[in-house]
Design a protein around this motif. Structure first.
Motif, PDB file in Angstrom:
ATOM      1  N   PHE A 198      70.426  37.309  71.019  1.00 37.05           N
ATOM      2  CA  PHE A 198      69.701  37.002  71.995  1.00 37.05           C
ATOM      3  C   PHE A 198      69.008  38.522  72.498  1.00 37.05           C
ATOM      4  CE2 PHE A 198      72.004  33.266  72.592  1.00 37.05           C
ATOM      5  CZ  PHE A 198      71.193  32.273  73.097  1.00 37.05           C
ATOM      6  N   LYS A 199      67.891  38.069  73.093  1.00 40.91           N
ATOM      7  CA  LYS A 199      66.881  39.338  73.625  1.00 40.91           C
ATOM      8  C   LYS A 199      66.488  39.059  74.799  1.00 40.91           C
ATOM      9  CE  LYS A 199      65.358  40.563  68.902  1.00 40.91           C
ATOM     10  NZ  LYS A 199      64.135  41.043  67.857  1.00 40.91           N
ATOM     11  N   THR A 200      66.113  39.906  75.363  1.00 47.66           N
ATOM     12  CA  THR A 200      65.575  39.983  76.864  1.00 47.66           C
ATOM     13  C   THR A 200      63.798  40.497  76.827  1.00 47.66           C
ATOM     14  OG1 THR A 200      67.575  40.360  77.829  1.00 47.66           O
ATOM     15  CG2 THR A 200      65.716  40.348  79.157  1.00 47.66           C
ATOM     16  N   TYR A 201      63.133  39.482  77.073  1.00 49.67           N
ATOM     17  CA  TYR A 201      61.857  39.649  76.894  1.00 49.67           C
ATOM     18  C   TYR A 201      61.288  39.769  78.334  1.00 49.67           C
ATOM     19  CZ  TYR A 201      62.422  38.039  72.143  1.00 49.67           C
ATOM     20  OH  TYR A 201      62.932  37.666  70.964  1.00 49.67           O
ATOM     21  N   ARG A 202      60.577  40.724  78.825  1.00 48.64           N
ATOM     22  CA  ARG A 202      60.034  41.033  79.988  1.00 48.64           C
ATOM     23  C   ARG A 202      58.734  40.942  79.969  1.00 48.64           C
ATOM     24  NH1 ARG A 202      64.585  44.782  80.318  1.00 48.64           N
ATOM     25  NH2 ARG A 202      66.146  43.748  81.554  1.00 48.64           N
ATOM     26  N   GLU A 251      66.616  33.680  71.657  1.00 52.67           N
ATOM     27  CA  GLU A 251      66.896  33.904  70.344  1.00 52.67           C
ATOM     28  C   GLU A 251      65.662  33.636  69.591  1.00 52.67           C
ATOM     29  OE1 GLU A 251      70.681  33.675  67.598  1.00 52.67           O
ATOM     30  OE2 GLU A 251      69.994  31.741  68.748  1.00 52.67           O
ATOM     31  N   GLU A 252      65.084  34.654  68.593  1.00 55.10           N
ATOM     32  CA  GLU A 252      63.971  34.469  67.851  1.00 55.10           C
ATOM     33  C   GLU A 252      64.761  33.663  66.715  1.00 55.10           C
ATOM     34  OE1 GLU A 252      62.063  38.071  66.545  1.00 55.10           O
ATOM     35  OE2 GLU A 252      61.655  38.516  68.783  1.00 55.10           O
ATOM     36  N   ALA A 253      64.007  32.706  66.199  1.00 47.30           N
ATOM     37  CA  ALA A 253      64.461  31.921  65.061  1.00 47.30           C
ATOM     38  C   ALA A 253      63.355  31.717  63.937  1.00 47.30           C
ATOM     39  CB  ALA A 253      64.963  30.683  65.535  1.00 47.30           C
ATOM     40  N   GLU A 254      63.500  31.836  62.641  1.00 44.50           N
ATOM     41  CA  GLU A 254      62.759  31.462  61.589  1.00 44.50           C
ATOM     42  C   GLU A 254      63.452  30.116  60.938  1.00 44.50           C
ATOM     43  OE1 GLU A 254      62.110  34.951  59.060  1.00 44.50           O
ATOM     44  OE2 GLU A 254      61.670  36.140  60.818  1.00 44.50           O
ATOM     45  N   SER A 255      62.202  29.629  60.314  1.00 42.95           N
ATOM     46  CA  SER A 255      62.754  28.333  59.828  1.00 42.95           C
ATOM     47  C   SER A 255      61.734  28.283  58.560  1.00 42.95           C
ATOM     48  CB  SER A 255      62.856  27.271  60.480  1.00 42.95           C
ATOM     49  OG  SER A 255      62.946  25.981  59.746  1.00 42.95           O
ATOM     50  N   ASP A 256      62.154  27.726  57.280  1.00 48.54           N
ATOM     51  CA  ASP A 256      61.300  27.333  56.432  1.00 48.54           C
ATOM     52  C   ASP A 256      60.702  25.828  56.578  1.00 48.54           C
ATOM     53  OD1 ASP A 256      61.775  29.779  55.157  1.00 48.54           O
ATOM     54  OD2 ASP A 256      63.396  29.236  53.913  1.00 48.54           O
ATOM     55  N   THR A 284      56.135  43.504  78.303  1.00 49.80           N
ATOM     56  CA  THR A 284      56.078  44.752  78.691  1.00 49.80           C
ATOM     57  C   THR A 284      57.173  45.482  78.017  1.00 49.80           C
ATOM     58  OG1 THR A 284      57.523  44.313  80.692  1.00 49.80           O
ATOM     59  CG2 THR A 284      54.831  44.323  80.952  1.00 49.80           C
ATOM     60  N   GLU A 285      58.349  44.787  77.767  1.00 49.84           N
ATOM     61  CA  GLU A 285      59.404  45.390  77.294  1.00 49.84           C
ATOM     62  C   GLU A 285      60.435  44.294  76.435  1.00 49.84           C
ATOM     63  OE1 GLU A 285      63.277  47.840  78.846  1.00 49.84           O
ATOM     64  OE2 GLU A 285      62.390  46.685  80.163  1.00 49.84           O
ATOM     65  N   ILE A 286      60.990  44.713  75.233  1.00 49.68           N
ATOM     66  CA  ILE A 286      62.013  43.580  74.603  1.00 49.68           C
ATOM     67  C   ILE A 286      63.162  44.435  74.685  1.00 49.68           C
ATOM     68  CG2 ILE A 286      62.557  42.636  72.509  1.00 49.68           C
ATOM     69  CD1 ILE A 286      59.598  42.226  71.981  1.00 49.68           C
ATOM     70  N   VAL A 287      64.154  43.942  75.368  1.00 49.18           N
ATOM     71  CA  VAL A 287      65.610  44.393  74.974  1.00 49.18           C
ATOM     72  C   VAL A 287      66.300  43.768  73.983  1.00 49.18           C
ATOM     73  CG1 VAL A 287      67.844  44.914  76.245  1.00 49.18           C
ATOM     74  CG2 VAL A 287      65.503  45.108  77.447  1.00 49.18           C
ATOM     75  N   GLN A 288      67.057  44.701  73.150  1.00 50.94           N
ATOM     76  CA  GLN A 288      67.607  43.842  72.088  1.00 50.94           C
ATOM     77  C   GLN A 288      68.985  43.081  72.299  1.00 50.94           C
ATOM     78  OE1 GLN A 288      66.360  43.779  68.946  1.00 50.94           O
ATOM     79  NE2 GLN A 288      64.792  44.985  69.816  1.00 50.94           N
ATOM     80  N   ASP A 289      69.548  43.145  73.478  1.00 54.57           N
ATOM     81  CA  ASP A 289      70.541  42.144  74.114  1.00 54.57           C
ATOM     82  C   ASP A 289      70.358  41.824  75.448  1.00 54.57           C
ATOM     83  OD1 ASP A 289      71.033  44.615  75.176  1.00 54.57           O
ATOM     84  OD2 ASP A 289      72.936  44.866  74.458  1.00 54.57           O
ATOM     85  N   ALA A 290      71.160  40.758  75.566  1.00 53.91           N
ATOM     86  CA  ALA A 290      70.736  40.275  77.090  1.00 53.91           C
ATOM     87  C   ALA A 290      72.393  40.679  77.917  1.00 53.91           C
ATOM     88  CB  ALA A 290      70.712  38.737  76.985  1.00 53.91           C
ATOM     89  N   SER A 291      72.194  41.386  78.847  1.00 58.86           N
ATOM     90  CA  SER A 291      73.291  41.716  79.942  1.00 58.86           C
ATOM     91  C   SER A 291      73.836  40.462  80.533  1.00 58.86           C
ATOM     92  CB  SER A 291      72.841  42.911  80.673  1.00 58.86           C
ATOM     93  OG  SER A 291      72.072  42.223  81.823  1.00 58.86           O
TER      94      SER A 291
END
Length: 81
Positions: A2-6, A15-20, A56-63
């Motif tokens: 999970f990431k935090t998108y501000r 969570e970003e997901a990729e799918s074929d 404005t910011e992407i944090v690599q994890d969620a607190s």
């Protein structure tokens, strides 16, 4: 993970997901409105895109504390509607 998108307006945890199996296509109509077409093996669907805010910011994890605040705020909104 999970990431935090501000954005200026909102904080989104996800969570970003990729799918074929899924294809996304951006569609712009003659008036400049934007849509996205989501194609899967079973169906095609078009969604209207509305801007939530510029990132404005992407944090690599969620607190945990921030996650808890967002969940409680959503529960409060549901309770008051």
């Amino acid at each position: 993970m999970f990431k935090t998108y501000r954005t200026i307006n909102e904080t989104i945890m996800g969570e970003e997901a990729e799918s074929d199996d899924i294809t996304l296509t951006l569609i712009t109509d003659v008036d400049g409105n934007e849509y996205v077409m989501v194609k899967t093996q079973e169906e095609k669907a078009i969604y209207n895109l509305s801007l939530i805010g510029y990132v404005t910011e992407i944090v690599q994890d969620a607190s945990f504390e921030e996650f808890r605040k967002i969940i409680y705020a959503r529960l409060d909104k549901l309770r008051h509607h």
